[in-house]
Enzyme design. Sequence first.
Site, PDB file in Angstrom:
ATOM      1  N   HIS A 144       0.853  -1.194   0.000  1.00 34.08           N
ATOM      2  CA  HIS A 144       0.000   0.000   0.000  1.00 34.08           C
ATOM      3  C   HIS A 144       0.887   1.240   0.000  1.00 34.08           C
ATOM      4  O   HIS A 144       1.828   1.327   0.776  1.00 34.08           O
ATOM      5  CB  HIS A 144      -0.899  -0.012   1.242  1.00 34.08           C
ATOM      6  CG  HIS A 144      -2.040   0.958   1.155  1.00 34.08           C
ATOM      7  ND1 HIS A 144      -1.853   2.327   1.179  1.00 34.08           N
ATOM      8  CD2 HIS A 144      -3.373   0.771   1.028  1.00 34.08           C
ATOM      9  CE1 HIS A 144      -3.041   2.921   1.068  1.00 34.08           C
ATOM     10  NE2 HIS A 144      -3.973   2.003   0.980  1.00 34.08           N
ATOM     11  N   ARG A 150      -6.036  10.132  -0.841  1.00 31.81           N
ATOM     12  CA  ARG A 150      -5.744  10.551  -2.219  1.00 31.81           C
ATOM     13  C   ARG A 150      -7.021  10.631  -3.038  1.00 31.81           C
ATOM     14  O   ARG A 150      -7.177  11.521  -3.867  1.00 31.81           O
ATOM     15  CB  ARG A 150      -4.747   9.570  -2.861  1.00 31.81           C
ATOM     16  CG  ARG A 150      -3.305   9.793  -2.398  1.00 31.81           C
ATOM     17  CD  ARG A 150      -2.383   8.673  -2.881  1.00 31.81           C
ATOM     18  NE  ARG A 150      -2.692   7.420  -2.191  1.00 31.81           N
ATOM     19  CZ  ARG A 150      -2.821   6.243  -2.770  1.00 31.81           C
ATOM     20  NH1 ARG A 150      -2.639   6.134  -4.069  1.00 31.81           N
ATOM     21  NH2 ARG A 150      -3.128   5.170  -2.067  1.00 31.81           N
TER      22      ARG A 150
END
Lengths: 660, 253
Positions: free
Chosen positions: A257, A273
């Site tokens: 990740h 994000r």
Amino acid sequence: MKIVYTDVLVIGGGLAGLRAAIAAKRRGHDVNILSLVPSKRSHSVAAQGGMQASLANSIKGEGDNEDIHFEDTVRGSDWGADQEVVRMFVNTSPKAVRELAAWGVPWNRVHKGEREVFIGGKSAMLTESDSAHGLITARDFGGTRKWRTSFVSDGTGHSMLYTVSDQVIANSIPVTERVEAMSLIHDGQRCFGAVVRNLISGELTAWVAKVTCMATGGFGRIYRVSTNAMINQGIGAAIALETGVAALGNMEAIQFHPTAIFPAGILVTEGCRGDGGLLLDKKQHRFMPDYEPEKKELASRDVVARRMEQHIKSGSGVQTRYGEHLWLDITMLGREHIDKNLREVREICQYFLGIDPVTELIPVRPAQHYSMGGIRTRPSGESAALKGLFACGEAACWDMHGFNRLGGNSVAETVVAGMIIGEYMADFCDSVDSDIDISTSQVSDFIKREQHSIDSLLSSRGTERAPDILREMQTLMTDKVGIFRSREHLQEAVEQLQALHARSSNIGLSGYSAAVNPELVSAYRVRRMLKLALCVAYGALQRTESRGAHYREDFPERNDRDWLKRTLATWPESGQTLPTLAYEELNVTAMELPPGWRGYGAKDYIEHPDSADRQAEIEQLKQSMAGADRYAIQAALMQYEELLPPLYRGRNERLGDKTE
Amino acid sequence: MNRQADNRQLQINILRYNPQDPDSLPRMQLYEIEEADNMTLFMVLTEIREQQDPSLQFDFVCRAGICGSCGMLINGRPGLACRTLTKNMGEKVTLAPLPTFELIADLSVNTGMWMRAMSEHLETWLHNNEELDVDKLEQRMEPELAEQIYELDRCIECGCCVAACGTLQMNDKFIGAVGLNKVARFRLDPRDQRDDADYFELVGDDNGIFGCMSLLGCNDLCPKDLPLQTQIAFLRRKMMLMGLKGSRKHSSN
């Protein structure tokens, strides 16, 4: 010798196991769930950002449907996924979200009218339609063409797990907590249940069942730096491997990740994000557009994680005494948004880093996050090797993720697989095939074997210590079987893991008691974790291509010609020091979406000889069907509907495209 | 972890007792450990177990403050060990298991069993017997209401409020703030078809809302900052109104 009988034995109390248990129970079968920890403490709780389902309620999800979710998922998988299973999944995911809504999950909802959002760090105004007001909304996630991720702030997994766990209680399904499956009871063809150890008393019990369902999650803890919970040690997958016949699929496909906080490795959601947050380097330069002009920060996780490491290698990381990191900037989102939609992220930053992400940058670096591989199953969730053995969720290689899973598709897989595979388990119980003919003396033999193995560990005064071996394995995996892989490092890793595996037979303990003995637990677990680590490293060494999260510096291209296939690892003889690898070809001529460029990441790949023909065939078929509805075209391209339980074959209603 | 010459030596004093072992007696055991940067009690206890005492029992699952496994008494106050930084404490730290719950061993207690019993008793699931068609559009909900429900849905069942509860020290049948908060959560949810008469049956007595003495240790110590004080006060008012009207069962008596 204690033997307990049940129809369905679910091993693992996370979302996948709980949902599968509910399905079987509703069909009238006796179900028991076993769990290492109270089920509400399972790792499902850590899913923050959300669950992908093509509801298409929000303005940025307008036009979304199963077809687009399917394509995004297959591209995300770098064509490693089983496309039929992906189809089953995308058709069921909206139903899962709606079922969870009816069970009480407080999904965030669409608010009509204007709202400010951030896209690529810049403010924009969106206008949500009046007709969507109050329906379930979605946020953006990586590798998707629509905003498709349903969410509950950044505690999606928490709300889902609590809701489903409470449904298990409502359905009076017993959950036996603080127990661990030690081995599967089987005869090489049929699985009859498991030998289970009580982690408090140390007592062994045999659970004999028509169906045994492994829902034991991933194995991230074979790595040193992982976002995974401490219990994610892959013991369920390991005991399936130890049957000698059940296969583990694609174990080398490990997801990293992009945004784990540095250096603790605790996850902060992709929603950061998705909601508009940016990745910055030591000069606070936004570097992702330099590498990935199409999707920038929101390319798939494998691509973003790789670009981040590449950027650090180029000297642009922030130097600290613990090593290097990059920055995640969510300050532009503002206090109100962060307090409402990213509050766990804010808490994590405050408690573990002592910073406030409303005003400060978050230090991040990729960390191990997810295991795409696991117990290989058919679309029904059943193992092809052991009748009566099912697997679902992260423990399984079903295989809808291939070599890279999209964010928001794992927590979605848990409930969707639970729904589908739970029905298949119930079907199996309803059939005469499920009759069991194992004698109690045979069951006793399995308990005795496990008891003997524990007794010899307890009396061993070997010179090795389990924590040392564990640490060495984890370091090896993070250093040599990580984001960037090469023959040299993988070869070293395999040899050193074999040496560790040999050393692990000489582990000594300091105490003699079986009851509450954490030292004993780590001793028998580390041996099993080493087998999984060997499957990962050896599989990665053999796979001389780059696909999804598996990246070989010495073979940087995806090679569909030679490697469009799934790795199957077995461990037929207990004395082996390496898994036996075999390969399962993926059939391009039957694919709905033949291999091509993903739309982000590397553009070069070695084509499969059948790809162009299949592509031409598909285009011709689409032309000949011009004007037909998308369901008819899909059905002509790839039949999958009969793989779904009839309960989940219905078309999903959306605003604007009413289905009757 | 990086070590510095001037790092503090922490003295970790732990209440040890293993009820599974007939020879075990409750005792305090002292461990010394060198502090490291950003060290949490998770790191401290893991290092003690790996380096000094492999028999030490404790529970960590997520180690990120979200799973609720590691509630313990930290210098006498209930809290989550995984996100407790040693730099915010003195050199001497005392750790003990949460009271009220069944002790497994050392710092490990059986919160799971307690919480399951509470859930069964209060029926902490959404009660709705409408037929669901999963193919159809979901029922609408006001966005603000969904957020308010989540606010109460954030409980992680860590048991800190149970351990911090004065009432529970005297009445072990009291359902605790965790239970009252759950009732408040489902009461707020329009998808749940239960009404105040139903909730009164569940919590309208001294083991429920009227047992709370408002000492509010729960509110002070909840690791998730749930609004327990206002929820308990609100629920008490609603249940009192219900009691004055007479619940269904009581009015038929």
